[in-house]
Design a protein around this motif. Structure first.
Motif, mmCIF file in Angstrom:
data_model
loop_
_atom_site.group_PDB
_atom_site.id
_atom_site.type_symbol
_atom_site.label_atom_id
_atom_site.label_comp_id
_atom_site.label_asym_id
_atom_site.label_seq_id
_atom_site.Cartn_x
_atom_site.Cartn_y
_atom_site.Cartn_z
ATOM 1 N N LEU A 1 0.827 -1.205 0.000
ATOM 2 C CA LEU A 1 0.000 0.000 0.000
ATOM 3 C C LEU A 1 0.864 1.258 0.000
ATOM 4 C CD1 LEU A 1 -2.951 -0.841 2.440
ATOM 5 C CD2 LEU A 1 -3.049 -0.525 -0.034
ATOM 6 N N LEU A 2 1.910 1.263 0.826
ATOM 7 C CA LEU A 2 2.811 2.417 0.869
ATOM 8 C C LEU A 2 3.536 2.592 -0.463
ATOM 9 C CD1 LEU A 2 4.341 2.029 4.452
ATOM 10 C CD2 LEU A 2 2.747 3.792 3.688
ATOM 11 N N LYS A 3 3.934 1.477 -1.053
ATOM 12 C CA LYS A 3 4.630 1.546 -2.345
ATOM 13 C C LYS A 3 3.692 2.049 -3.435
ATOM 14 C CE LYS A 3 7.611 -1.186 -5.377
ATOM 15 N NZ LYS A 3 8.224 -2.524 -5.611
ATOM 16 N N ARG A 4 2.422 1.681 -3.333
ATOM 17 C CA ARG A 4 1.453 2.064 -4.356
ATOM 18 C C ARG A 4 1.246 3.574 -4.414
ATOM 19 N NH1 ARG A 4 -4.678 -0.487 -4.838
ATOM 20 N NH2 ARG A 4 -5.255 0.552 -6.800
ATOM 21 N N ILE A 5 1.348 4.236 -3.250
ATOM 22 C CA ILE A 5 1.167 5.689 -3.236
ATOM 23 C C ILE A 5 2.500 6.421 -3.323
ATOM 24 C CG2 ILE A 5 -0.978 5.548 -1.923
ATOM 25 C CD1 ILE A 5 0.574 6.356 0.558
ATOM 26 N N GLY A 6 3.560 5.682 -3.637
ATOM 27 C CA GLY A 6 4.855 6.314 -3.852
ATOM 28 C C GLY A 6 5.723 6.429 -2.631
ATOM 29 N N LEU A 7 5.404 5.669 -1.583
ATOM 30 C CA LEU A 7 6.209 5.715 -0.356
ATOM 31 C C LEU A 7 6.883 4.359 -0.168
ATOM 32 C CD1 LEU A 7 3.759 7.562 2.058
ATOM 33 C CD2 LEU A 7 5.798 8.502 1.006
ATOM 34 N N GLY A 8 8.044 4.218 -0.769
ATOM 35 C CA GLY A 8 8.765 2.963 -0.647
ATOM 36 C C GLY A 8 9.630 2.929 0.592
ATOM 37 N N ALA B 1 0.781 8.602 4.619
ATOM 38 C CA ALA B 1 -0.011 8.772 3.393
ATOM 39 C C ALA B 1 -0.665 10.145 3.351
ATOM 40 C CB ALA B 1 -1.070 7.669 3.309
ATOM 41 N N ARG B 2 -1.173 10.612 4.500
ATOM 42 C CA ARG B 2 -1.817 11.928 4.546
ATOM 43 C C ARG B 2 -0.817 13.042 4.249
ATOM 44 N NH1 ARG B 2 -3.620 11.381 9.092
ATOM 45 N NH2 ARG B 2 -2.043 12.503 10.301
ATOM 46 N N ARG B 3 0.376 12.954 4.867
ATOM 47 C CA ARG B 3 1.388 13.988 4.615
ATOM 48 C C ARG B 3 1.866 13.958 3.166
ATOM 49 N NH1 ARG B 3 2.857 12.494 9.916
ATOM 50 N NH2 ARG B 3 4.432 11.002 9.182
ATOM 51 N N HIS B 4 1.939 12.751 2.606
ATOM 52 C CA HIS B 4 2.339 12.627 1.206
ATOM 53 C C HIS B 4 1.310 13.285 0.291
ATOM 54 C CE1 HIS B 4 4.146 10.908 -2.381
ATOM 55 N NE2 HIS B 4 2.961 10.416 -2.726
ATOM 56 N N ARG B 5 0.023 13.081 0.561
ATOM 57 C CA ARG B 5 -1.020 13.698 -0.253
ATOM 58 C C ARG B 5 -0.987 15.216 -0.126
ATOM 59 N NH1 ARG B 5 -4.226 9.380 1.740
ATOM 60 N NH2 ARG B 5 -5.120 10.779 3.316
ATOM 61 N N GLU B 6 -0.792 15.716 1.107
ATOM 62 C CA GLU B 6 -0.727 17.164 1.303
ATOM 63 C C GLU B 6 0.455 17.756 0.571
ATOM 64 O OE1 GLU B 6 -0.610 17.507 5.509
ATOM 65 O OE2 GLU B 6 -2.774 17.183 5.789
ATOM 66 N N HIS B 7 1.603 17.081 0.641
ATOM 67 C CA HIS B 7 2.800 17.566 -0.046
ATOM 68 C C HIS B 7 2.584 17.588 -1.550
ATOM 69 C CE1 HIS B 7 7.014 18.405 -0.701
ATOM 70 N NE2 HIS B 7 7.128 17.336 -1.477
ATOM 71 N N THR B 8 1.956 16.519 -2.077
ATOM 72 C CA THR B 8 1.683 16.449 -3.512
ATOM 73 C C THR B 8 0.726 17.556 -3.931
ATOM 74 O OG1 THR B 8 1.983 14.050 -3.453
ATOM 75 C CG2 THR B 8 0.842 14.961 -5.354
ATOM 76 N N ARG B 9 -0.281 17.860 -3.082
ATOM 77 C CA ARG B 9 -1.248 18.898 -3.389
ATOM 78 C C ARG B 9 -0.580 20.276 -3.418
ATOM 79 N NH1 ARG B 9 -4.372 18.260 0.736
ATOM 80 N NH2 ARG B 9 -5.407 16.428 -0.149
#
Length: 221
Positions: free
Chosen positions: A125-132, A198-206
């Motif tokens: 799941l982490l890898k799928r959203i770009g967090l390896g 995952a939440r921080r990754h989405r915020e950063h991407t946004r």
């Protein structure tokens, strides 16, 4: 000959994360070798005394390798992989052996193994959203492992009919229940950690998307 300077000593010192041949890694490797030995002792000749010795070594070395890694500055990438791998294999092999021998009930084994099975979904799941990235080992997870590694020798000891077995049974189950509870609690915390990442990754991407890219181009100039 003059003594080397601090900068020279630092330059000649090996980089700890890339080291393989270290005392902590040797202890973790010996623990891994002990897993099939333990299974054979318990399920083959049922040499419980020798099996207890293997479990005792596993518990002591699990404590020592982390302490030595920090004290000797021998923390390594290999050690970060070997230590939790050895823990998981000991828990898996011991719970299977004790269940086959009828020392622990099936429901206990199912609950224990279900936690690890649930955590298997996190890496993909982490890898799928770009967090390896691997989640750091939580202190509750280590506490749960310590409880279980204390519980298993006592439960194995309780298989006999001696006064020692009678005394070991309630203490072993106390450690086992606490270990199971902490094991699941730490599992829940791993999911919380993953959700936070995952939440921080989405915020950063946004934020990057709103700025028009990493360089901040493409805005309303």
């Amino acid at each position: 000959m003059s003594a080397p300077t601090t900068s020279q000593s630092a330059a000649s010192k090996p980089v700890a994360p890339d080291r393989i041949w270290t005392i902590p890694n040797a202890l973790s490797t010996l623990r891994l070798i002990g897993v099939p030995v333990f299974l054979w002792l318990v399920l083959g000749p049922e040499a419980d005394g020798a099996a207890l010795g293997v479990l005792a070594f596993a518990g002591i070395s699990d404590y020592l390798d982390g302490k030595l890694a920090r004290a000797l500055n021998q923390t390594s990438r290999l050690g970060v992989l070997l230590d939790p791998l050895a823990d998981r294999l000991y828990i898996l092999s011991t719970i299977i052996a004790l269940t086959v021998r009828g020392i622990v009930p099936v429901w206990f084994a199912v609950l224990l193994l279900a936690r690890d099975a649930a955590l298997l979904v996190l890496p993909p799941l982490l890898k799928r959203i770009g967090l390896g990235v691997a989640l750091p080992v939580h202190y509750l997870g280590k506490a749960a492992t310590f409880n279980l590694l204390y519980a298993f020798p006592l439960l194995l000891l309780s298989a006999g009919d001696s006064w020692l077995a009678t005394g070991a049974r309630p203490v072993g189950w106390a450690f086992a229940i606490w270990g199971l509870a902490l094991y699941w609690w730490s599992g829940v915390l791993y999911f919380v950690q993953a959700a936070g990442l995952a939440r921080r990754h989405r915020e950063h991407t946004r934020v990057l998307a709103g700025a028009g890219g990493p360089a901040g181009t493409g805005g309303d100039g």
